[in-house]
Scaffold this motif. Structure first.
Motif, mmCIF file in Angstrom:
data_model
loop_
_atom_site.group_PDB
_atom_site.id
_atom_site.type_symbol
_atom_site.label_atom_id
_atom_site.label_comp_id
_atom_site.label_asym_id
_atom_site.label_seq_id
_atom_site.Cartn_x
_atom_site.Cartn_y
_atom_site.Cartn_z
ATOM 1 N N GLN A 308 32.471 67.647 63.898
ATOM 2 C CA GLN A 308 33.219 67.410 63.081
ATOM 3 C C GLN A 308 33.639 68.340 62.225
ATOM 4 O OE1 GLN A 308 30.962 65.234 59.998
ATOM 5 N NE2 GLN A 308 31.410 63.381 61.262
ATOM 6 N N GLN A 309 33.266 69.550 62.333
ATOM 7 C CA GLN A 309 34.090 70.951 61.821
ATOM 8 C C GLN A 309 34.735 71.245 62.932
ATOM 9 O OE1 GLN A 309 33.683 71.784 58.999
ATOM 10 N NE2 GLN A 309 36.313 73.194 59.150
ATOM 11 N N GLN A 310 34.382 70.843 64.016
ATOM 12 C CA GLN A 310 34.858 71.795 65.482
ATOM 13 C C GLN A 310 36.245 70.746 65.514
ATOM 14 O OE1 GLN A 310 32.429 71.374 68.931
ATOM 15 N NE2 GLN A 310 33.854 71.973 70.210
ATOM 16 N N LEU A 311 36.608 69.213 65.494
ATOM 17 C CA LEU A 311 37.246 68.044 65.630
ATOM 18 C C LEU A 311 38.603 69.133 64.513
ATOM 19 C CD1 LEU A 311 35.553 65.372 66.740
ATOM 20 C CD2 LEU A 311 37.513 66.510 67.389
ATOM 21 N N LEU A 312 38.043 68.855 63.136
ATOM 22 C CA LEU A 312 38.112 69.149 61.947
ATOM 23 C C LEU A 312 39.899 70.431 62.285
ATOM 24 C CD1 LEU A 312 39.155 67.655 59.822
ATOM 25 C CD2 LEU A 312 37.740 69.013 59.087
ATOM 26 N N ASP A 313 38.722 71.912 63.116
ATOM 27 C CA ASP A 313 39.408 72.499 63.480
ATOM 28 C C ASP A 313 40.486 72.707 64.672
ATOM 29 O OD1 ASP A 313 38.143 74.261 61.623
ATOM 30 O OD2 ASP A 313 36.311 74.706 62.778
ATOM 31 N N ALA A 314 40.142 71.625 65.333
ATOM 32 C CA ALA A 314 40.774 71.656 66.434
ATOM 33 C C ALA A 314 42.375 70.476 65.778
ATOM 34 C CB ALA A 314 40.488 70.727 67.946
ATOM 35 N N VAL A 315 41.611 70.271 65.396
ATOM 36 C CA VAL A 315 43.290 69.219 64.253
ATOM 37 C C VAL A 315 44.597 70.035 63.864
ATOM 38 C CG1 VAL A 315 44.033 67.380 63.483
ATOM 39 C CG2 VAL A 315 41.861 66.714 64.521
ATOM 40 N N ALA A 316 43.339 70.765 62.867
ATOM 41 C CA ALA A 316 44.223 71.583 62.040
ATOM 42 C C ALA A 316 44.782 72.071 63.109
ATOM 43 C CB ALA A 316 43.660 72.492 61.104
ATOM 44 N N GLY A 317 44.401 73.101 64.106
ATOM 45 C CA GLY A 317 45.171 73.871 65.496
ATOM 46 C C GLY A 317 46.120 73.387 66.070
ATOM 47 N N GLY A 318 46.250 72.000 65.807
ATOM 48 C CA GLY A 318 47.585 71.332 66.489
ATOM 49 C C GLY A 318 47.372 70.612 67.665
ATOM 50 N N LEU A 319 46.336 70.330 68.232
ATOM 51 C CA LEU A 319 45.496 68.677 69.260
ATOM 52 C C LEU A 319 45.947 67.961 67.960
ATOM 53 C CD1 LEU A 319 42.662 70.723 70.888
ATOM 54 C CD2 LEU A 319 45.188 70.021 71.684
ATOM 55 N N ASP A 320 46.055 67.269 68.009
ATOM 56 C CA ASP A 320 46.479 66.235 67.075
ATOM 57 C C ASP A 320 46.819 65.154 66.749
ATOM 58 O OD1 ASP A 320 49.190 66.942 67.550
ATOM 59 O OD2 ASP A 320 50.524 67.130 65.749
ATOM 60 N N SER A 321 46.371 64.519 68.241
ATOM 61 C CA SER A 321 46.161 62.940 69.347
ATOM 62 C C SER A 321 44.789 63.009 69.287
ATOM 63 C CB SER A 321 46.928 62.899 69.345
ATOM 64 O OG SER A 321 47.224 63.521 71.116
ATOM 65 N N ALA A 322 43.905 61.779 68.950
ATOM 66 C CA ALA A 322 43.261 61.334 69.951
ATOM 67 C C ALA A 322 43.278 61.940 71.393
ATOM 68 C CB ALA A 322 42.542 60.188 69.352
ATOM 69 N N ALA A 323 43.858 61.370 71.921
ATOM 70 C CA ALA A 323 44.707 61.546 73.297
ATOM 71 C C ALA A 323 44.158 63.271 73.688
ATOM 72 C CB ALA A 323 45.332 61.485 73.911
ATOM 73 N N ALA A 324 44.774 63.705 73.255
ATOM 74 C CA ALA A 324 44.628 65.291 73.395
ATOM 75 C C ALA A 324 43.296 66.212 72.855
ATOM 76 C CB ALA A 324 45.715 66.124 72.582
ATOM 77 N N LEU A 325 42.888 65.369 71.918
ATOM 78 C CA LEU A 325 41.576 65.828 71.589
ATOM 79 C C LEU A 325 40.126 65.689 72.715
ATOM 80 C CD1 LEU A 325 41.477 64.989 68.348
ATOM 81 C CD2 LEU A 325 41.105 67.667 69.091
ATOM 82 N N CYS A 326 40.523 64.421 73.286
ATOM 83 C CA CYS A 326 39.684 63.576 73.759
ATOM 84 C C CYS A 326 39.470 64.609 75.313
ATOM 85 C CB CYS A 326 39.473 61.833 74.759
ATOM 86 S SG CYS A 326 39.534 60.741 73.010
#
Lengths: 360, 507
Positions: A308-326
């Motif tokens: 979750q921390q990794q995901l949260l960091d990624a969102v904060a870093g600009g990967l801000d959609s589920a599609a981009a994260l997946c």
């Protein structure tokens, strides 16, 4: 206990002159300082004789009628001649003659807590709305009354945040407090009527005009000990509120944002000019009570797993959609499940277009 | 003298038996057709007269009355020509009336006496099989279509003369019913292997196919929403024979029939300017709409928010009931509309909502956009998935999954659902109603706790809760489990609709 006849007469006059004041709205601050007779003389124009006659006629029966209307709208009216009138408003050159208060809160509830105004743009970004919501919630949870103006965007989210924390929140309305403005704010208006307060200088039923926004902003600036500008472009009305705060000697604060964002130009400049920088509720509480005097309520959110921390960091870093994260790193279904857990845990929220926003 | 023959009218997509009676008796020469026919039926008189004479047969100069029974049903189109002509020949003693009464005929006449095909031969053949007629006579170019129905002797004829001969010919003199055409090969249909990247959208596509959930794809212009939707039919289970007949019959009536039985599930993508009647059926006589043409397949609505309010409203009944009823004057027609809805939308009118500074929409435009997308239609969309354009690296990488592999996963999940739902009306999780969700969806304790928390926190509405549960169950099915686990539930929550600004609980 209700407003006195003289104050009700003043309020009646303002609504009777609403159209006249509209044409003179550039100098509204100055006009509101004039006492009744001079105000009629200044803007009455051709209707001046009738207005003067009507003003002369306004006596006890008319005042009773106005009180009856206020009662019928389930509102409370408190005038500047009375004891319960907010002292902070007396700092204004032209305090509102009458404060009309609707909703679940009463005038006594309004007074005994510190007030913080959260103001900003209507067309706020996902970042701005997330900050507004969480500041509203955290401040309300700390026993602060959150004041704002009910407009969509920053204002609405601030109210919603305070409501979600079951705290006190006050909407200062430009027109009659019984009329949601804009009309799309009707759901929020209902919620505030149930659990907050709706306040206006003008009697119930008054239709909104443009000069009333400036008039309303001075009430917000005076009521709040601290005003926080969350997002505002260079030409926003929120910056006028900020200017009033400075004149009234209230504390002004702003939430910084990216220098590339048009909506953060206003707050960034305010900070440059000396407004306090706000990173979260704790900074606002420090301004209110002194540094470290009143800690922000504990973060009740569940602890984060490594993923979750990794995901949260990624969102904060600009990967801000589920599609981009997946598409990167963590696999599809797993990623979705963790995102939902983060959302339920109050760490992120989903904004327009499926954007994910980190909640501070 | 009186003669009778059976033919069929097509009401909606259903064949209705019509008995054609022709009476010929002495009197002033006249030819009257009764039985609520439309203009095409009235004009039959001229076609029949010319066709009989040009076939070298006699057109009786007597008083002729033709009746199309039941007389209360409206009849449209030229498909009754052949039936009336043959009954006329029998009534005037040029054909054996008893043999004719045992047959069913269908076709339009040319003035030369040749036969033309009329649409709907497959539906007619189904009607003939139901009526147990001895033989069905159809225009030669429709014989293969009619031959798709088993257990029926179908004779293809080229002209009125051949038709008359076919009525009386002994069984052994007839050509054998042609073998039904091999299953249609439509060539390479779009495959999931063409998609690069998009792991989230591919997952959502499989979930939607596995549970028959309606799907909403959201993303900026040019991110591949249409490309993904086009591949949905390729991962749905293959059509069963009964379904294939249904689909083929609709295509035959709708005029999109090619040759042979439908192999692929239909994919229909109407433009957003379509009218309500065009979408759900209508007109006079009522014709099937796109929703019916997508029966047993996929209806793709791109730019969902651009469809007119009336059109979206009209989709309600088809989505909920799997059929649409169109009432015209004295009678009601029912068209089947059991399709999967795949909708696509931009997140806002300009397509860049949420990207700070790039979205140029006014708040009023955004509200209008969201209002269009709210309401009853969204209740039927279980899944919302966000689509983004693939990165350069993804474009160069191999495909994530191909259609065959996805179809196998879907088939497994469907089998599991069929087994669990055998005692209910629903066949898939997507069809479960509130009672069905209560009865058939079981949660593990951790999942139940999280769902309760989410609901209490106002993250979910009551309807949203049902949608999430349906999707969570499908996720468990895809994974080969019956009980919904915490991860299934969380994943389903991530794919739920977003709340609309100003009303906290809309998901």
């Amino acid at each position: 206990m209700s407003a006195c006849t003289a104050c009700l007469r003043r309020t009646w006059l303002l609504s009777a002159l609403a159209g006249h004041l509209e044409t003179e709205r550039a100098r509204i601050g100055e006009l509101l300082r004039l006492e009744d007779a001079r105000l009629i003389a200044a803007v009455g124009g051709a209707r001046r004789p009738q207005l003067e006659a009507a003003h002369e006629r306004f006596g006890e029966p008319q005042a009773e009628l106005a009180r009856a209307r206020i009662d019928a709208s389930a509102m409370e009216a408190i005038c500047r001649c009375q004891r319960g009138y907010p002292e902070s408003l007396r700092d204004l050159a032209a305090p509102p003659a009458v404060l009309h208060i609707g909703g679940a809160m009463r005038s006594a509830d309004l007074m005994d807590r510190p007030h913080v105004a959260l103001v900003g743009a209507r067309g706020a970004s996902a970042y701005g709305t997330a900050v507004a919501h969480s500041l509203g919630a955290a401040l309300a949870a700390s026993g602060v009354t959150v004041i704002s103006g009910m407009a969509p965007g920053i204002d609405g989210e601030s109210h919603l945040g305070a409501l979600s924390a079951h705290g006190l929140t006050v909407a200062v309305m430009p027109g009659g407090a019984d009329r949601p403005y804009p009309a799309s704010a009707a759901p929020l208006h209902r919620q505030l009527a149930r659990a907050g307060a709706l306040v206006s200088e003008l009697p119930p039923g008054t239709a909104v005009r443009r000069w009333m926004f400036a008039a309303r902003n001075r009430v917000i600036a005076a009521l709040a000990e601290v005003t926080v500008v969350i997002e505002a472009s260079e030409r926003s009305g929120s910056l006028l509120t900020a200017g009033l705060c400075a004149e009234l000697g209230r504390r002004l604060a702003a939430v910084p944002g990216p220098v590339t964002s048009r909506l953060s130009q206003g707050p960034n400049r305010l900070i440059l000019e000396g407004a306090a920088l706000v990173r979260g509720a704790a900074d606002v509480l420090d301004l209110l009570y002194g540094v470290g005097q009143r800690p922000a309520p504990a973060d009740g959110r569940p602890a984060l797993s490594a993923v979750q921390q990794q995901l949260l960091d990624a969102v904060a870093g600009g990967l801000d959609s589920a599609a981009a994260l997946c598409a990167r790193g963590i696999g599809g279904s797993r990623c979705l499940a963790e995102l939902a857990a983060l959302e339920l845990g109050g760490r992120i929220r989903r904004a327009a277009g499926g954007r994910l926003v980190v909640i501070p | 003298m009186l003669a009778r023959v059976t033919t069929f009218a097509i009401e909606g997509v259903e064949p209705r038996t019509v008995l054609v009676e022709v009476d010929v008796r002495p009197g002033l020469p006249a030819f009257t057709i009764v039985g609520l026919g439309d203009t095409a039926v009235r004009e039959s008189r001229e076609r029949i007269r010319a066709a009989v004479l040009n076939s070298g047969l006699e057109f009786p100069q007597r008083r002729i009355t033709a009746n199309l029974a039941p007389a209360s049903m409206r009849k449209a189109g030229p498909g009754f020509d052949l039936a009336m002509a043959l009954a006329l020949l029998a009534a005037s003693g040029q054909l054996d009336g008893r043999a004719l009464a045992r047959a069913a005929v269908f076709g339009e006449l040319a003035l030369s006496g040749e036969l033309r095909g009329a649409p709907g031969a497959l539906a007619v053949a189904e009607g003939a099989a139901r009526e147990r007629v001895a033989r069905l006579i159809v225009p030669a170019d429709r014989v293969r279509e009619a031959g798709l129905v088993e257990g029926l002797q179908v004779i293809g004829v080229r002209s009125l003369g051949e038709a008359a001969a076919a009525v009386t010919a002994p069984d052994d003199a007839l050509p054998p019913t042609p073998p039904p055409p091999a299953r249609r090969r439509t060539g390479a249909s779009p495959d999931l292997a063409d998609v690069r990247g998009q792991p989230l959208a591919l997952l959502a596509l499989q979930i939607a196919a596995a549970g028959a959930h309606n799907l909403l794809l959201e993303g900026a212009p040019g991110t591949g929403k249409t490309m993904l939707a086009r591949r949905m039919p390729s991962i749905l289970p293959p059509l069963t024979r009964a379904e294939a007949i249904e689909v083929t019959r609709i295509q035959s009536i709708g005029g999109t029939y090619r040759d042979g039985l439908a192999e692929q599930r239909p994919f229909r993508a109407p433009h957003h300017t379509i009218s309500a009647a065009g979408l759900v059926g209508g007109g006079s006589p009522p014709r099937p709409g796109e929703a019916t043409l997508a029966h047993r397949g996929v209806l793709f609505m791109d730019e969902l928010s651009e469809f007119s309010r009336a059109t979206l409203e009209a989709l309600r009944q088809p989505l909920e009931d799997g059929r649409v009823t169109i009432v015209r004057g004295q009678h009601a027609l029912v068209f089947p509309t059991r399709f999967m809805l795949v909708a696509a939308t931009n997140p806002c009118p300009c397509g860049y909502a949420g990207l700070d500074g790039r979205c140029s929409c006014a708040p009023a435009d955004l509200r209008r956009h969201q209002r269009r997308l709210s309401g009853p239609l969204l209740d039927r969309l279980d899944l919302l998935v966000n689509v983004e354009r693939p990165t350069e690296a993804e474009l160069r990488a191999p495909a994530v999954i191909d259609s065959a592999a996805a179809q196998a996963r879907v088939a497994g999940a469907r089998e599991r659902q069929r087994h669990r739902l055998r005692e209910s009306d629903a066949r898939c999780n997507g069809e479960l109603d509130a009672a069905g969700v209560r009865r058939f969806v079981t949660l593990e304790p951790a999942a139940a706790r999280t769902l309760g928390d989410a609901y209490d926190a106002g993250v979910l509405s009551a309807r949203g809760r049902q949608r999430v549960l349906r999707v969570a169950q499908t996720l468990a099915d895809l994974d080969g489990r019956d009980r919904v686990g915490l991860d299934d539930l969380l994943t389903a929550l991530s794919l739920r609709q977003r709340s609309v600004a100003g009303e906290r609980v809309a998901a």
